[in-house]
Design a protein around this motif. Sequence first.
Motif, mmCIF file in Angstrom:
data_model
loop_
_atom_site.group_PDB
_atom_site.id
_atom_site.type_symbol
_atom_site.label_atom_id
_atom_site.label_comp_id
_atom_site.label_asym_id
_atom_site.label_seq_id
_atom_site.Cartn_x
_atom_site.Cartn_y
_atom_site.Cartn_z
ATOM 1 N N LYS A 150 5.047 12.691 -3.198
ATOM 2 C CA LYS A 150 6.482 12.695 -3.509
ATOM 3 C C LYS A 150 7.145 11.392 -3.060
ATOM 4 O O LYS A 150 7.943 10.802 -3.793
ATOM 5 N N SER A 151 6.783 10.921 -1.865
ATOM 6 C CA SER A 151 7.392 9.680 -1.375
ATOM 7 C C SER A 151 6.959 8.478 -2.213
ATOM 8 O O SER A 151 7.696 7.502 -2.327
ATOM 9 N N LEU A 152 5.769 8.544 -2.812
ATOM 10 C CA LEU A 152 5.328 7.472 -3.712
ATOM 11 C C LEU A 152 6.235 7.421 -4.938
ATOM 12 O O LEU A 152 6.684 6.342 -5.342
ATOM 13 N N ILE A 153 6.511 8.568 -5.509
ATOM 14 C CA ILE A 153 7.362 8.625 -6.703
ATOM 15 C C ILE A 153 8.766 8.112 -6.378
ATOM 16 O O ILE A 153 9.328 7.298 -7.116
ATOM 17 N N VAL A 154 9.312 8.558 -5.260
ATOM 18 C CA VAL A 154 10.643 8.101 -4.836
ATOM 19 C C VAL A 154 10.628 6.591 -4.608
ATOM 20 O O VAL A 154 11.536 5.870 -5.027
ATOM 21 N N ARG A 155 9.584 6.121 -3.975
ATOM 22 C CA ARG A 155 9.453 4.685 -3.693
ATOM 23 C C ARG A 155 9.405 3.873 -4.984
ATOM 24 O O ARG A 155 10.044 2.820 -5.094
ATOM 25 N N TYR B 86 0.836 -1.202 0.000
ATOM 26 C CA TYR B 86 0.000 0.000 0.000
ATOM 27 C C TYR B 86 0.868 1.248 0.000
ATOM 28 O O TYR B 86 2.051 1.203 0.336
ATOM 29 N N HIS B 87 0.219 2.355 -0.334
ATOM 30 C CA HIS B 87 0.817 3.673 -0.137
ATOM 31 C C HIS B 87 -0.312 4.611 0.278
ATOM 32 O O HIS B 87 -1.300 4.753 -0.447
ATOM 33 N N VAL B 88 -0.178 5.219 1.444
ATOM 34 C CA VAL B 88 -1.228 6.074 1.999
ATOM 35 C C VAL B 88 -0.884 7.537 1.718
ATOM 36 O O VAL B 88 0.178 8.020 2.113
ATOM 37 N N LEU B 89 -1.797 8.228 1.045
ATOM 38 C CA LEU B 89 -1.567 9.632 0.687
ATOM 39 C C LEU B 89 -1.845 10.595 1.839
ATOM 40 O O LEU B 89 -1.318 11.694 1.866
ATOM 41 N N ASP C 271 -9.128 23.975 -1.063
ATOM 42 C CA ASP C 271 -8.782 23.926 0.355
ATOM 43 C C ASP C 271 -7.293 24.155 0.585
ATOM 44 O O ASP C 271 -6.793 23.952 1.696
ATOM 45 N N GLY C 272 -6.582 24.522 -0.468
ATOM 46 C CA GLY C 272 -5.150 24.777 -0.344
ATOM 47 C C GLY C 272 -4.314 23.517 -0.213
ATOM 48 O O GLY C 272 -3.198 23.560 0.297
ATOM 49 N N ILE C 273 -4.840 22.380 -0.671
ATOM 50 C CA ILE C 273 -4.101 21.115 -0.579
ATOM 51 C C ILE C 273 -3.561 20.764 -1.961
ATOM 52 O O ILE C 273 -4.317 20.403 -2.869
ATOM 53 N N GLY C 274 -2.261 20.903 -2.097
ATOM 54 C CA GLY C 274 -1.592 20.571 -3.345
ATOM 55 C C GLY C 274 -0.751 19.320 -3.173
ATOM 56 O O GLY C 274 -0.770 18.678 -2.119
#
Length: 199
Positions: A125-130, A104-107, A115-118
């Motif tokens: 980012k950690s998903l891409i690195v992973r 899994y990968h939890v966002l 809502d200012g969530i980018g």
Amino acid sequence: MQYPLPIARLIDSFMKLPGIGEKTATRLAFYAMDMPKEDVDEFAQALVDVKEKLRQCSVCGNITEQDPCAICSNPVRDRSTIMVVEEAKDVMAFENMGEYDGLYHVLHGVLSPMDGIGPEQINIKSLIVRLQKNDAAKEVILALNSTPEGESTAMYISRLIKPAGLKVTRLAAGLAVGSDIEYANLITLKRAVQGRTEL
């Protein structure tokens, strides 16, 4: 009439929980007042333990007492698939289902510009690195809620990882068991047709 300060503080504390209004918070506060002291102590300790003993897995972002979490450190799990979910509670839902044996990968949220969530505010980012470090990964399953924010997050992630040659899939979505076609919205019907399976 004003409540004594300890009750008022407890009511205010309960009202900080989602879906708890003043009436429910008041009912809970008075219920807690009548609970045996041992139960109150246990309840209070459970709240403290959640904050003090749990952390995010450094690999997938799931909640855990150990790092890496039990799922990431389990050698039997299928490392070729990574399911991306919005919240840790989604991991529990899939684990309870018992049909998925990948990672899994939890966002910890979804993109929501209003809502200012980018991308920087959630665990993308950690998903891409992973994925760059994990040669075993062949498929990324985007298991995000079917909301406008979930859809836009899925599209954003898909655009980021597809160039790497990974298979990117979404959960099948469509008609719920027992539902009538005439009451389904157009998006649901479209997903039902697109996600059809052979019998």
